[in-house]
Write a protein that holds these residues in place. Structure first.
Motif, PDB file in Angstrom:
ATOM      1  N   PRO A 179       0.827  -1.219   0.100  1.00 20.79           N
ATOM      2  CA  PRO A 179      -0.178  -0.090   0.100  1.00 20.79           C
ATOM      3  C   PRO A 179       0.799   1.133  -0.073  1.00 20.79           C
ATOM      4  N   ASP A 180       1.953   1.148   0.515  1.00 23.90           N
ATOM      5  CA  ASP A 180       3.018   2.544   0.474  1.00 23.90           C
ATOM      6  C   ASP A 180       3.466   2.642  -0.624  1.00 23.90           C
ATOM      7  N   ALA A 181       4.000   1.748  -1.277  1.00 28.32           N
ATOM      8  CA  ALA A 181       4.561   1.969  -2.556  1.00 28.32           C
ATOM      9  C   ALA A 181       3.455   1.706  -3.733  1.00 28.32           C
ATOM     10  N   LYS A 182       2.318   1.186  -3.603  1.00 25.85           N
ATOM     11  CA  LYS A 182       1.195   1.150  -4.619  1.00 25.85           C
ATOM     12  C   LYS A 182       1.552   0.208  -5.648  1.00 25.85           C
ATOM     13  N   ILE A 183       2.162  -0.925  -5.241  1.00 26.93           N
ATOM     14  CA  ILE A 183       2.639  -2.074  -6.207  1.00 26.93           C
ATOM     15  C   ILE A 183       2.079  -3.206  -5.979  1.00 26.93           C
ATOM     16  N   LEU A 184       1.447  -3.495  -6.870  1.00 27.07           N
ATOM     17  CA  LEU A 184       1.023  -5.062  -6.889  1.00 27.07           C
ATOM     18  C   LEU A 184       1.701  -6.070  -7.528  1.00 27.07           C
ATOM     19  N   ARG A 185       2.306  -7.084  -6.622  1.00 25.16           N
ATOM     20  CA  ARG A 185       3.372  -7.855  -6.929  1.00 25.16           C
ATOM     21  C   ARG A 185       2.656  -9.336  -7.050  1.00 25.16           C
ATOM     22  N   LEU A 186       2.852  -9.920  -8.447  1.00 23.36           N
ATOM     23  CA  LEU A 186       2.408 -11.171  -8.673  1.00 23.36           C
ATOM     24  C   LEU A 186       3.480 -12.168  -9.067  1.00 23.36           C
ATOM     25  N   GLN A 187       3.484 -13.341  -8.583  1.00 22.42           N
ATOM     26  CA  GLN A 187       4.520 -14.479  -8.981  1.00 22.42           C
ATOM     27  C   GLN A 187       3.810 -15.713  -9.677  1.00 22.42           C
ATOM     28  N   ALA A 188       4.267 -16.154 -10.845  1.00 21.42           N
ATOM     29  CA  ALA A 188       3.934 -17.075 -11.563  1.00 21.42           C
ATOM     30  C   ALA A 188       4.738 -18.237 -11.329  1.00 21.42           C
ATOM     31  N   PRO A 189       4.067 -19.447 -11.708  1.00 23.82           N
ATOM     32  CA  PRO A 189       4.818 -20.684 -11.341  1.00 23.82           C
ATOM     33  C   PRO A 189       6.259 -20.735 -12.264  1.00 23.82           C
ATOM     34  N   ASN A 190       6.180 -20.198 -13.544  1.00 25.56           N
ATOM     35  CA  ASN A 190       7.302 -20.124 -14.427  1.00 25.56           C
ATOM     36  C   ASN A 190       7.261 -18.944 -15.368  1.00 25.56           C
ATOM     37  N   GLU A 191       8.276 -18.678 -15.941  1.00 25.06           N
ATOM     38  CA  GLU A 191       8.622 -17.386 -16.784  1.00 25.06           C
ATOM     39  C   GLU A 191       7.551 -17.225 -17.896  1.00 25.06           C
ATOM     40  N   PHE A 192       7.318 -18.460 -18.557  1.00 24.02           N
ATOM     41  CA  PHE A 192       6.362 -18.823 -19.389  1.00 24.02           C
ATOM     42  C   PHE A 192       4.999 -18.056 -19.250  1.00 24.02           C
ATOM     43  N   VAL A 193       4.481 -18.548 -18.101  1.00 25.10           N
ATOM     44  CA  VAL A 193       3.090 -18.056 -17.637  1.00 25.10           C
ATOM     45  C   VAL A 193       3.166 -16.666 -17.158  1.00 25.10           C
ATOM     46  N   ALA A 194       4.251 -16.039 -16.566  1.00 15.13           N
ATOM     47  CA  ALA A 194       4.439 -14.727 -16.490  1.00 15.13           C
ATOM     48  C   ALA A 194       4.449 -13.809 -17.588  1.00 15.13           C
ATOM     49  N   SER A 195       5.213 -14.448 -18.576  1.00 15.95           N
ATOM     50  CA  SER A 195       5.309 -13.526 -19.891  1.00 15.95           C
ATOM     51  C   SER A 195       3.963 -13.875 -20.394  1.00 15.95           C
ATOM     52  N   TRP A 196       3.053 -14.574 -20.467  1.00 16.59           N
ATOM     53  CA  TRP A 196       1.916 -14.698 -21.144  1.00 16.59           C
ATOM     54  C   TRP A 196       0.889 -13.824 -20.432  1.00 16.59           C
ATOM     55  N   VAL A 197       1.000 -13.804 -19.166  1.00 15.42           N
ATOM     56  CA  VAL A 197      -0.034 -12.806 -18.329  1.00 15.42           C
ATOM     57  C   VAL A 197       0.254 -11.062 -18.606  1.00 15.42           C
ATOM     58  N   ARG A 198       1.872 -10.883 -18.590  1.00 13.27           N
ATOM     59  CA  ARG A 198       2.015  -9.612 -19.126  1.00 13.27           C
ATOM     60  C   ARG A 198       1.677  -9.065 -20.350  1.00 13.27           C
ATOM     61  N   GLU A 199       1.699 -10.098 -21.328  1.00 10.70           N
ATOM     62  CA  GLU A 199       1.153  -9.764 -22.848  1.00 10.70           C
ATOM     63  C   GLU A 199      -0.336  -9.675 -22.839  1.00 10.70           C
ATOM     64  N   ARG A 200      -1.018 -10.376 -22.399  1.00  9.71           N
ATOM     65  CA  ARG A 200      -2.413 -10.640 -22.715  1.00  9.71           C
ATOM     66  C   ARG A 200      -3.288 -10.109 -21.458  1.00  9.71           C
ATOM     67  N   LEU A 201      -2.716 -10.274 -20.266  1.00  9.47           N
ATOM     68  CA  LEU A 201      -3.712  -9.884 -19.274  1.00  9.47           C
ATOM     69  C   LEU A 201      -3.634  -8.735 -18.174  1.00  9.47           C
ATOM     70  N   GLN A 202      -2.827  -8.120 -18.443  1.00  6.38           N
ATOM     71  CA  GLN A 202      -2.046  -6.840 -17.556  1.00  6.38           C
ATOM     72  C   GLN A 202      -3.318  -5.706 -17.462  1.00  6.38           C
ATOM     73  N   SER A 203      -3.594  -5.226 -18.569  1.00  9.03           N
ATOM     74  CA  SER A 203      -4.588  -4.319 -18.439  1.00  9.03           C
ATOM     75  C   SER A 203      -5.917  -4.674 -17.617  1.00  9.03           C
ATOM     76  N   MET A 204      -6.506  -5.864 -17.835  1.00 14.80           N
ATOM     77  CA  MET A 204      -7.411  -6.559 -17.163  1.00 14.80           C
ATOM     78  C   MET A 204      -7.224  -6.423 -15.674  1.00 14.80           C
ATOM     79  N   ILE A 205      -5.953  -6.977 -15.228  1.00 10.21           N
ATOM     80  CA  ILE A 205      -5.648  -7.059 -14.087  1.00 10.21           C
ATOM     81  C   ILE A 205      -5.608  -5.713 -13.142  1.00 10.21           C
ATOM     82  N   LEU A 206      -5.253  -4.498 -14.129  1.00  8.02           N
ATOM     83  CA  LEU A 206      -4.904  -3.337 -13.526  1.00  8.02           C
ATOM     84  C   LEU A 206      -6.338  -2.785 -13.338  1.00  8.02           C
TER      85      LEU A 206
END
Length: 449
Positions: free
Chosen positions: A34-61
């Motif tokens: 809440p202080d830095a206003k950062i939402l930190r997410l951890q994925a099981p592997n880099e492939f999942v992390a990359s896929w989420v960044r590219e396709r779902l980031q706007s919906m998460i925000l």
């Protein structure tokens, strides 16, 4: 604040398709600073992390803003190997850990046993009678085919019939638990891509060829232009039907309209029974309203029923939504449903089918997007130009009698490009994404009042 991520997940579960949520969002672990206003997410592997960044980031925000009151900064990373606990708590031997990426899905396929829709609540009319009879006969094994292909424009009932078949087949099976796989073509493709990336293709094949009895796949036009996925899908169908298993498919387009599909796959799709659902007539629309009103436990005045059925002609989903919103407004205001109230609610909907010509649609799209005609009809790939062009494709398909080929010719585009544009707009609008809401708003401004 891990509870913040849990609340964000609840919103995402409602806005995303079930398969997308289960595959990509559920495996994520999250916390909010809440202080830095950062939402930190951890994925099981880099492939999942990359896929989420590219396709779902706007919906998460967007979901984050709804929960937190501010738009957070988003950080998505993958678990490091040394962060994972070793089996039985024992330290791992050097070099023993595998770097191979794993699928963020369960080893066994999720079996669907309950569906939202059934044949009992499907309203039959001249526009959908063949599709209804074919679907019910398919379940009773009264048609000499183990494959059924349903085709209709969006919102006319193909998903209702597909789920009704799943309901019926699961309920009438002699097996203790009939294994029904129900998903979209996009979800099938995503799982195959994961399997290829993680070197688990054989596991994927076993899942969809050996571990199910019925495959129900929606929106197969998504496979256009994806040759490797088409090949696997064709092999899957052949394997299932070689074992005497059933396949149910749906699309907004007939197989002959899918140009970027392998000819062997098109031929295979045409081998089964095909049924098309057309736009419902006035009597069918009124009966749909009557049944919906009964389920909502309200008495709908005849003149209001006629007004709604007359004004909303091309999309049953919109018709039912309009009635639900009308009932909600009446109950909140504690007033009777009247023509005046219905007219007010109708302002929010895409009204009766207009006799528009393609030129009128192009001019209106250019006006709404504030773009010159040459940009909309050009080969430009700028986002705004593509959105405007795709919306024009979508409206032309919906409100004119032009074929995909005719529409493409007006824009100097191939038939397959038009089809993809229409499918993309339908997908965004139907899943109610931020882009979908933008396109729906633009469409309402394009259409004359």
């Amino acid at each position: 604040m891990t509870d913040a991520w849990e609340r964000i997940q609840i919103i995402l579960e409602k806005s995303l398709k079930s398969g997308i949520f289960q595959l990509w969002i559920k495996p994520l672990q999250g916390s909010f600073d809440p202080d830095a206003k950062i939402l930190r997410l951890q994925a099981p592997n880099e492939f999942v992390a990359s896929w989420v960044r590219e396709r779902l980031q706007s919906m998460i925000l967007e979901a984050g803003q709804d929960v937190l009151g501010v738009t957070p900064e988003l950080e998505i990373s993958a678990f490091r190997a040394d962060e994972a606990a070793s089996p039985l708590g024992s330290p791992e031997k050097a070099g023993a850990s595998e770097t191979r990426m794993h699928l963020p899905i369960q080893s066994n396929i999720q079996v669907v046993s309950r569906f939202r829709y059934s044949f009992q609540d499907f309203v039959v009319g001249p526009s959908n009678e063949l599709a209804f009879v074919a679907s019910r006969s398919f379940c009773r094994e009264q048609v000499s085919s183990d494959q059924l292909f349903l085709c209709s424009s969006t919102g006319l009932g193909k998903t209702h019939l597909v789920q009704s078949m799943g309901n019926n087949l699961a309920g009438s099976s002699n097996k203790e638990a009939l294994r029904v796989a129900y998903l979209t073509a996009e979800e099938f493709a995503c799982q195959l891509i994961q399997a290829i990336k993680s070197k688990q293709v054989e596991r994927f094949k076993a899942r969809y060829r050996d571990q199910i009895d019925i495959l129900m796949l929606e929106d197969i036009h998504f496979f256009q232009g994806k040759e490797k996925i088409q090949g696997e899908f064709l092999s899957t169908i052949n394997s299932l039907q070689g074992q005497g298993k059933k396949v149910v498919l749906s699309s907004s387009f007939l197989p002959k309209e899918l140009n970027d599909l392998d000819s062997n796959l098109v031929s295979r799709l045409c081998r089964g029974f095909m049924a098309v659902i057309d736009k419902p007539d006035l009597g069918t629309r009124q009966e749909i309203l009557r049944q919906k009103a009964s389920s909502l436990q309200i008495s709908l005045p005849q003149e209001v029923s006629h007004l709604l059925a007359e004004r909303i002609q091309t999309d049953i989903r919109q018709l039912e939504s309009c009635l639900s919103n009308l009932v909600f407004k009446a109950r909140m205001l504690k007033e009777r449903i009247t023509l005046e109230m219905a007219l007010e609610v109708l302002k929010n909907y895409d009204l009766k089918e207009q006799n528009l010509d393609l030129e009128e649609i192009i001019r209106s799209v250019c006006r709404v997007f504030d773009l010159p005609r040459e940009k909309v009809c050009s080969k430009s790939r700028k986002k705004q130009h593509v959105l405007a062009r795709n919306l024009a494709f979508y409206l032309a398909r919906k409100y004119t009698g032009h074929s995909l080929k005719d529409i493409g010719r007006r824009f100097n585009r191939r038939h397959s490009t038009v089809l993809k544009g229409v499918a993309n707009v339908e997908k965004e609008v139907n899943t109610d994404t931020p882009l979908g809401r933008q396109l729906k708003d633009a469409a309402s401004r394009v259409m004359p009042n």
